[in-house]
Scaffold this motif. Sequence first.
Motif, PDB file in Angstrom:
ATOM      1  N   LYS A  85      -1.289   0.933   9.686  1.00 52.18           N
ATOM      2  CA  LYS A  85      -0.490   1.898   9.345  1.00 52.18           C
ATOM      3  C   LYS A  85      -0.878   2.263   7.811  1.00 52.18           C
ATOM      4  N   ALA A 108       0.840  -1.282  -0.095  1.00 50.95           N
ATOM      5  CA  ALA A 108       0.032  -0.190  -0.154  1.00 50.95           C
ATOM      6  C   ALA A 108       0.949   1.187  -0.213  1.00 50.95           C
ATOM      7  N   GLY A 142       3.562   4.037  -2.305  1.00 56.25           N
ATOM      8  CA  GLY A 142       3.545   5.010  -3.520  1.00 56.25           C
ATOM      9  C   GLY A 142       3.073   4.252  -4.764  1.00 56.25           C
ATOM     10  N   SER A 143       3.348   3.157  -5.143  1.00 51.68           N
ATOM     11  CA  SER A 143       3.334   2.505  -6.333  1.00 51.68           C
ATOM     12  C   SER A 143       1.852   1.659  -6.149  1.00 51.68           C
ATOM     13  N   GLY A 175       7.216  -5.159 -14.572  1.00 54.09           N
ATOM     14  CA  GLY A 175       7.171  -3.991 -14.431  1.00 54.09           C
ATOM     15  C   GLY A 175       7.935  -3.204 -15.611  1.00 54.09           C
ATOM     16  N   LEU A 199       5.373  -5.465 -10.314  1.00 52.83           N
ATOM     17  CA  LEU A 199       5.759  -4.123 -10.638  1.00 52.83           C
ATOM     18  C   LEU A 199       7.272  -4.045 -10.758  1.00 52.83           C
ATOM     19  N   THR A 257       3.017  -4.685  -5.465  1.00 52.91           N
ATOM     20  CA  THR A 257       3.444  -3.539  -5.483  1.00 52.91           C
ATOM     21  C   THR A 257       4.513  -3.420  -4.462  1.00 52.91           C
ATOM     22  N   ARG A 266       1.223  -5.736   5.588  1.00 55.82           N
ATOM     23  CA  ARG A 266       1.768  -6.606   6.714  1.00 55.82           C
ATOM     24  C   ARG A 266       1.120  -5.560   8.121  1.00 55.82           C
ATOM     25  N   LEU A 270       7.638   0.654 -16.768  1.00 58.11           N
ATOM     26  CA  LEU A 270       8.553   1.810 -16.375  1.00 58.11           C
ATOM     27  C   LEU A 270       8.756   2.455 -17.734  1.00 58.11           C
TER      28      LEU A 270
HETATM   29  P1  NAP Z   1       6.886   1.945  -1.184  1.00 60.80           P
HETATM   30  O1  NAP Z   1       6.258   3.463  -1.287  1.00 60.80           O
HETATM   31  O2  NAP Z   1       8.173   1.894  -0.221  1.00 60.80           O
HETATM   32  O3  NAP Z   1       5.864   0.921  -0.745  1.00 60.80           O
HETATM   33  C1  NAP Z   1       6.254  -0.238  -0.613  1.00 60.80           C
HETATM   34  C2  NAP Z   1       5.180  -1.011   0.034  1.00 60.80           C
HETATM   35  O4  NAP Z   1       5.490  -2.596   0.118  1.00 60.80           O
HETATM   36  C3  NAP Z   1       4.664  -0.800   1.342  1.00 60.80           C
HETATM   37  O5  NAP Z   1       3.163  -1.214   1.456  1.00 60.80           O
HETATM   38  C4  NAP Z   1       5.501  -1.789   2.156  1.00 60.80           C
HETATM   39  O6  NAP Z   1       4.751  -2.233   3.443  1.00 60.80           O
HETATM   40  C5  NAP Z   1       5.399  -2.941   1.426  1.00 60.80           C
HETATM   41  N1  NAP Z   1       6.535  -4.081   2.023  1.00 60.80           N
HETATM   42  C6  NAP Z   1       7.944  -3.568   1.834  1.00 60.80           C
HETATM   43  N2  NAP Z   1       8.697  -4.612   2.296  1.00 60.80           N
HETATM   44  C7  NAP Z   1       7.626  -5.702   2.494  1.00 60.80           C
HETATM   45  C8  NAP Z   1       7.686  -6.966   3.104  1.00 60.80           C
HETATM   46  N3  NAP Z   1       8.966  -7.510   3.344  1.00 60.80           N
HETATM   47  N4  NAP Z   1       6.347  -7.714   3.134  1.00 60.80           N
HETATM   48  C9  NAP Z   1       5.498  -7.000   2.884  1.00 60.80           C
HETATM   49  N5  NAP Z   1       5.302  -5.927   2.391  1.00 60.80           N
HETATM   50  C10 NAP Z   1       6.270  -5.185   2.279  1.00 60.80           C
HETATM   51  O7  NAP Z   1       7.676   1.831  -2.378  1.00 60.80           O
HETATM   52  P2  NAP Z   1       6.770   1.851  -3.960  1.00 60.80           P
HETATM   53  O8  NAP Z   1       7.552   3.157  -4.474  1.00 60.80           O
HETATM   54  O9  NAP Z   1       5.440   1.357  -3.801  1.00 60.80           O
HETATM   55  O10 NAP Z   1       7.860   0.617  -5.014  1.00 60.80           O
HETATM   56  C11 NAP Z   1       7.420  -0.732  -4.571  1.00 60.80           C
HETATM   57  C12 NAP Z   1       7.977  -1.515  -5.870  1.00 60.80           C
HETATM   58  O11 NAP Z   1       7.482  -1.154  -6.921  1.00 60.80           O
HETATM   59  C13 NAP Z   1       9.619  -1.377  -6.009  1.00 60.80           C
HETATM   60  O12 NAP Z   1      10.007  -2.592  -6.025  1.00 60.80           O
HETATM   61  C14 NAP Z   1       9.738  -0.464  -7.216  1.00 60.80           C
HETATM   62  O13 NAP Z   1      10.950  -0.786  -7.926  1.00 60.80           O
HETATM   63  C15 NAP Z   1       8.268  -1.014  -7.985  1.00 60.80           C
HETATM   64  N6  NAP Z   1       8.089   0.119  -8.746  1.00 60.80           N
HETATM   65  C16 NAP Z   1       8.189  -0.049 -10.050  1.00 60.80           C
HETATM   66  C17 NAP Z   1       7.583   0.739 -11.315  1.00 60.80           C
HETATM   67  C18 NAP Z   1       7.657   0.514 -12.793  1.00 60.80           C
HETATM   68  O14 NAP Z   1       7.703   1.501 -13.243  1.00 60.80           O
HETATM   69  N7  NAP Z   1       7.571  -0.715 -12.945  1.00 60.80           N
HETATM   70  C19 NAP Z   1       7.106   2.116 -10.690  1.00 60.80           C
HETATM   71  C20 NAP Z   1       7.121   2.433  -9.280  1.00 60.80           C
HETATM   72  C21 NAP Z   1       7.688   1.375  -8.375  1.00 60.80           C
HETATM   73  P3  NAP Z   1       5.301  -1.239   4.902  1.00 60.80           P
HETATM   74  O15 NAP Z   1       4.438   0.106   4.799  1.00 60.80           O
HETATM   75  O16 NAP Z   1       4.760  -2.055   5.919  1.00 60.80           O
HETATM   76  O17 NAP Z   1       6.728  -1.077   4.754  1.00 60.80           O
END
Ligand code: NAP
Length: 306
Positions: A169, A141, A143-144, A264, A241, A210, A165, A268
């Motif tokens: 939050k 939940a 940014g992405s 993803g 993603l 995500t 998890r 991208l």
């Molecule tokens: P983010 O804002 O940090 O969000 C990550 C989410 O994953 C949060 O809800 C976090 O939960 C959860 N999480 C992290 N570690 C976890 C674990 N071990 N078990 C369960 N949940 C977990 O990151 P984001 O910007 O959304 O990016 C997330 C992923 O998407 C990355 O791999 C990024 O490279 C990818 N992405 C790809 C693209 C694309 O163009 N393909 C674009 C954007 C992002 P908590 O809040 O509990 O930590």
Amino acid sequence: MDFLKLGIIGHPLTHSLSPLLHANLLQLLGLAGEYRKYDCPPADLDALLPTLAHQQVRGLNVTIPHKVAVMKAMDWLSPEAALAGAVNTIVFSRSEKNPDAKNPDLYTLKSYNTDITGFMRSLPAGVLHDLPQSDLLVLGAGGSARAVMTGLIQAKTASITFAVRDPLKAISITSDGEMVKQTYQSPTQLNLVSLDTLPCLSAFQGLINTTPVGMYPQEAQSPIPAHQLEALPLQAWVYDLIYRPIETRLLSLAKAQGLITANGLDMLIYQGICAFELWSEMNVPAHFTPALRQTLENALQLPSAP
Ligand code: NAP
């Protein structure tokens, strides 16, 4: 056109593919320019934007951890970015003189969330078509996930269940999602559950990861175990993603079950194309996409991938 100064701000920035993507876009469109990495710890963020403006930078991508924090420095947010609560693209706009802007004599800072369009454009046509009848499970939940939610609500997806998890939050994603629903007059039902008490996956037509679980260098991990994935219906699809590795553990488990999978990389590429079009004010022809995808796939397969 003037020399197009572009770049990305984030921290750390060691593994970004965006410089390669945008160097190719500049070349394909025959534009003179550069795309630089600006590794910026959170404490330096406020000072960086005016510095880059004075250097005549035209546009920036924004990545982890600045997608939310940078919003307060913006003069204008696109409606989609405001709804998603995160930005990934900034334009230093010098054509408009806005008396209320924070930097009226120099530029207006405009920001967008091209992850929303990037994600939606990356969905296969059949998946897009079926969204109003689809119940989807979204892991994470952050940014992405907010960008994904905004696009799926615009497309009037039947329901989205976020599995996280710590539901306490993450509660704001569904409350903010209610505003997105109102804006787009969408009936999408939003649910929030704990990963520990995930319902049986047989009720979902699609699953979207995500979270960063399974991303290089933790390639052996899957955000959900194989035995839970097995409950997905045969026609279901799984979208990760993550694009590094090109096939995550989650996607290889889903493929072994015969499910439709997507990584993803297309998201991208499409979010990058949307950002590039905002900076350059030019259209990127669709026939450039296969060559861009091939270039990025080749780079990801190199032992010294960027
Ligand atoms: P983010 O804002 O940090 O969000 C990550 C989410 O994953 C949060 O809800 C976090 O939960 C959860 N999480 C992290 N570690 C976890 C674990 N071990 N078990 C369960 N949940 C977990 O990151 P984001 O910007 O959304 O990016 C997330 C992923 O998407 C990355 O791999 C990024 O490279 C990818 N992405 C790809 C693209 C694309 O163009 N393909 C674009 C954007 C992002 P908590 O809040 O509990 O930590």
